[in-house]
Write a protein that holds these residues in place. Sequence first.
Motif, PDB file in Angstrom:
ATOM      1  N   GLY A  56      19.686  -3.481   8.677  1.00 19.56           N
ATOM      2  CA  GLY A  56      19.707  -4.069   7.340  1.00 19.56           C
ATOM      3  C   GLY A  56      21.070  -4.709   7.150  1.00 19.56           C
ATOM      4  O   GLY A  56      21.807  -4.920   8.107  1.00 19.56           O
ATOM      5  N   LYS A  57      21.379  -5.012   5.879  1.00 19.02           N
ATOM      6  CA  LYS A  57      22.651  -5.705   5.684  1.00 19.02           C
ATOM      7  C   LYS A  57      23.403  -5.159   4.486  1.00 19.02           C
ATOM      8  O   LYS A  57      23.073  -5.448   3.343  1.00 19.02           O
ATOM      9  CB  LYS A  57      22.398  -7.205   5.546  1.00 19.02           C
ATOM     10  N   THR A  58      24.388  -4.350   4.822  1.00 19.36           N
ATOM     11  CA  THR A  58      25.427  -4.004   3.857  1.00 19.36           C
ATOM     12  C   THR A  58      26.594  -4.896   4.210  1.00 19.36           C
ATOM     13  O   THR A  58      26.901  -5.098   5.385  1.00 19.36           O
ATOM     14  CB  THR A  58      25.774  -2.501   3.972  1.00 19.36           C
ATOM     15  N   GLU A  59      27.227  -5.483   3.199  1.00 22.02           N
ATOM     16  CA  GLU A  59      28.308  -6.425   3.461  1.00 22.02           C
ATOM     17  C   GLU A  59      29.461  -6.181   2.505  1.00 22.02           C
ATOM     18  O   GLU A  59      29.333  -5.410   1.541  1.00 22.02           O
ATOM     19  CB  GLU A  59      27.801  -7.869   3.311  1.00 22.02           C
ATOM     20  N   CYS A  60      30.588  -6.824   2.772  1.00 22.15           N
ATOM     21  CA  CYS A  60      31.705  -6.761   1.828  1.00 22.15           C
ATOM     22  C   CYS A  60      32.513  -8.046   1.956  1.00 22.15           C
ATOM     23  O   CYS A  60      32.465  -8.721   2.974  1.00 22.15           O
ATOM     24  CB  CYS A  60      32.561  -5.529   2.078  1.00 22.15           C
ATOM     25  N   ILE A 120      21.843  -6.972  -5.811  1.00 22.85           N
ATOM     26  CA  ILE A 120      21.695  -8.414  -6.072  1.00 22.85           C
ATOM     27  C   ILE A 120      23.089  -9.037  -6.060  1.00 22.85           C
ATOM     28  O   ILE A 120      24.020  -8.482  -6.646  1.00 22.85           O
ATOM     29  CB  ILE A 120      21.065  -8.681  -7.466  1.00 22.85           C
ATOM     30  N   HIS A 121      23.229 -10.191  -5.407  1.00 20.84           N
ATOM     31  CA  HIS A 121      24.553 -10.815  -5.369  1.00 20.84           C
ATOM     32  C   HIS A 121      24.460 -12.311  -5.106  1.00 20.84           C
ATOM     33  O   HIS A 121      23.450 -12.802  -4.594  1.00 20.84           O
ATOM     34  CB  HIS A 121      25.431 -10.155  -4.311  1.00 20.84           C
ATOM     35  N   ALA A 122      25.523 -12.998  -5.471  1.00 21.29           N
ATOM     36  CA  ALA A 122      25.668 -14.412  -5.121  1.00 21.29           C
ATOM     37  C   ALA A 122      27.144 -14.762  -5.218  1.00 21.29           C
ATOM     38  O   ALA A 122      27.833 -14.345  -6.156  1.00 21.29           O
ATOM     39  CB  ALA A 122      24.876 -15.294  -6.076  1.00 21.29           C
ATOM     40  N   LEU A 181      36.225 -13.952   3.175  1.00 19.13           N
ATOM     41  CA  LEU A 181      36.018 -13.379   4.501  1.00 19.13           C
ATOM     42  C   LEU A 181      34.987 -12.279   4.309  1.00 19.13           C
ATOM     43  O   LEU A 181      35.152 -11.425   3.429  1.00 19.13           O
ATOM     44  CB  LEU A 181      37.325 -12.780   5.031  1.00 19.13           C
ATOM     45  N   GLU A 182      33.927 -12.325   5.089  1.00 20.89           N
ATOM     46  CA  GLU A 182      32.847 -11.346   4.946  1.00 20.89           C
ATOM     47  C   GLU A 182      32.768 -10.472   6.192  1.00 20.89           C
ATOM     48  O   GLU A 182      32.761 -10.989   7.305  1.00 20.89           O
ATOM     49  CB  GLU A 182      31.509 -12.067   4.743  1.00 20.89           C
ATOM     50  N   ILE A 183      32.707  -9.175   5.974  1.00 21.21           N
ATOM     51  CA  ILE A 183      32.425  -8.231   7.063  1.00 21.21           C
ATOM     52  C   ILE A 183      31.096  -7.584   6.712  1.00 21.21           C
ATOM     53  O   ILE A 183      30.911  -7.100   5.592  1.00 21.21           O
ATOM     54  CB  ILE A 183      33.531  -7.168   7.202  1.00 21.21           C
ATOM     55  N   VAL A 188      20.963 -16.621  -5.415  1.00 21.92           N
ATOM     56  CA  VAL A 188      20.986 -15.215  -5.811  1.00 21.92           C
ATOM     57  C   VAL A 188      20.071 -14.468  -4.844  1.00 21.92           C
ATOM     58  O   VAL A 188      18.912 -14.848  -4.664  1.00 21.92           O
ATOM     59  CB  VAL A 188      20.515 -15.058  -7.269  1.00 21.92           C
ATOM     60  N   GLN A 189      20.608 -13.446  -4.206  1.00 15.82           N
ATOM     61  CA  GLN A 189      19.894 -12.829  -3.096  1.00 15.82           C
ATOM     62  C   GLN A 189      20.119 -11.332  -3.014  1.00 15.82           C
ATOM     63  O   GLN A 189      20.952 -10.774  -3.727  1.00 15.82           O
ATOM     64  CB  GLN A 189      20.326 -13.489  -1.797  1.00 15.82           C
ATOM     65  N   VAL A 190      19.393 -10.733  -2.080  1.00 11.05           N
ATOM     66  CA  VAL A 190      19.534  -9.297  -1.832  1.00 11.05           C
ATOM     67  C   VAL A 190      19.151  -9.057  -0.372  1.00 11.05           C
ATOM     68  O   VAL A 190      18.393  -9.841   0.207  1.00 11.05           O
ATOM     69  CB  VAL A 190      18.652  -8.488  -2.826  1.00 11.05           C
ATOM     70  N   HIS A 191      19.723  -8.008   0.211  1.00 14.22           N
ATOM     71  CA  HIS A 191      19.398  -7.665   1.605  1.00 14.22           C
ATOM     72  C   HIS A 191      18.813  -6.257   1.677  1.00 14.22           C
ATOM     73  O   HIS A 191      19.169  -5.400   0.873  1.00 14.22           O
ATOM     74  CB  HIS A 191      20.651  -7.720   2.480  1.00 14.22           C
ATOM     75  N   PRO A 192      17.957  -6.020   2.689  1.00 10.39           N
ATOM     76  CA  PRO A 192      17.352  -4.694   2.848  1.00 10.39           C
ATOM     77  C   PRO A 192      18.298  -3.702   3.537  1.00 10.39           C
ATOM     78  O   PRO A 192      19.308  -4.105   4.122  1.00 10.39           O
ATOM     79  CB  PRO A 192      16.157  -4.989   3.756  1.00 10.39           C
TER      80      PRO A 192
END
Length: 318
Positions: free
Chosen positions: A115-119, A174-176, A184-186, A97-101
């Motif tokens: 930082g890290k925005t992802e989808c 927060i996500h995992a 597939l992650e962008i 379980v994590q989070v990015h700035p």
Amino acid sequence: MNNVPLFFEPIFKERIWGGNKLCTNFNYNIPSEKTGEAWVISAHPSGSSKVKNGILKGQTLAEIWEQHGELFNKHHDHDEEFPLLVKVLDANDDLSVQVHPDDLYAKNKENQPFGKTECWYVLSAEEDAEIIYGHHAKTKDELKEKIASAEWNALLRSVRVKAGDFIYVPSGTIHAIGKGIVILEIQQSSDITYRLYDYDRLDEDGLARELHLESAIEVINVPHKLIAYEQEEIKHSGFTSKLLVKEEYFTVLLWSIDGSVKKELNADFLQVSVISGEGEIIIGDDKYPILMGDHFILPFPVKAYELKGTAKLIVSHT
Ligand code: ZN
């Protein structure tokens, strides 16, 4: 040379939660049965993709970004980093379980450009597979209390997912990714992760993975906000384009081709991931076969192109 698609070799990362689906689903030549990630379009210092075709064959995306800015319509200062990163992840077990700035925190606290925005686009999911997405705390104090007393079930939001789902994960969320999911992650080209909880797992050496509670608590958005965004769909004969997300850092689309479609490149460059099927891309007089598991960049000088075949593509750009 400029209007040639750049096809990349994946870079593999072994992870304690990894598996073998990157081989069984995509035929990739993985290093072990614990392969968690394939970095398929990357210019990140922790692994930059090598081109596997044309005269740039063998060069990394980081080198090409540095030396051939014209391929990306690069118009900013030359020290800016390549902005995006595309990965395929095989979660054979739950990810931590994590989070990015966000960018500002990454610059100030980590001396990193992004930082890290992802989808995530869910490629496959076992029945009842779940992700963690967001939390139920109403205030930072409540968040801290629940973390301190390890009330994870009360704190974390679980969401069922299935193949074809799309999840947008802005920095601070927060996500995992849960067990049994291939995505597939962008994402922004960043590797900064603050781990909040790792299910009290131990690695082969009997050690728990490091947590980063202080930074995590600083960057978590409280309260969790659900984001609504439009997902419009455009249909022509033989072609459907569905907008998955369009935001500050990236636009992501799902294209379904059944026949052929002529397109213009309306971006600085296009990242393309072939998630199913096969076909070809035609640029001028040149044809390039495309197959499930291929990932390529269409550089800026490609003004127009044609896609043929029966395939699904995830297409992304800045
Ligand atoms: Zn993440």
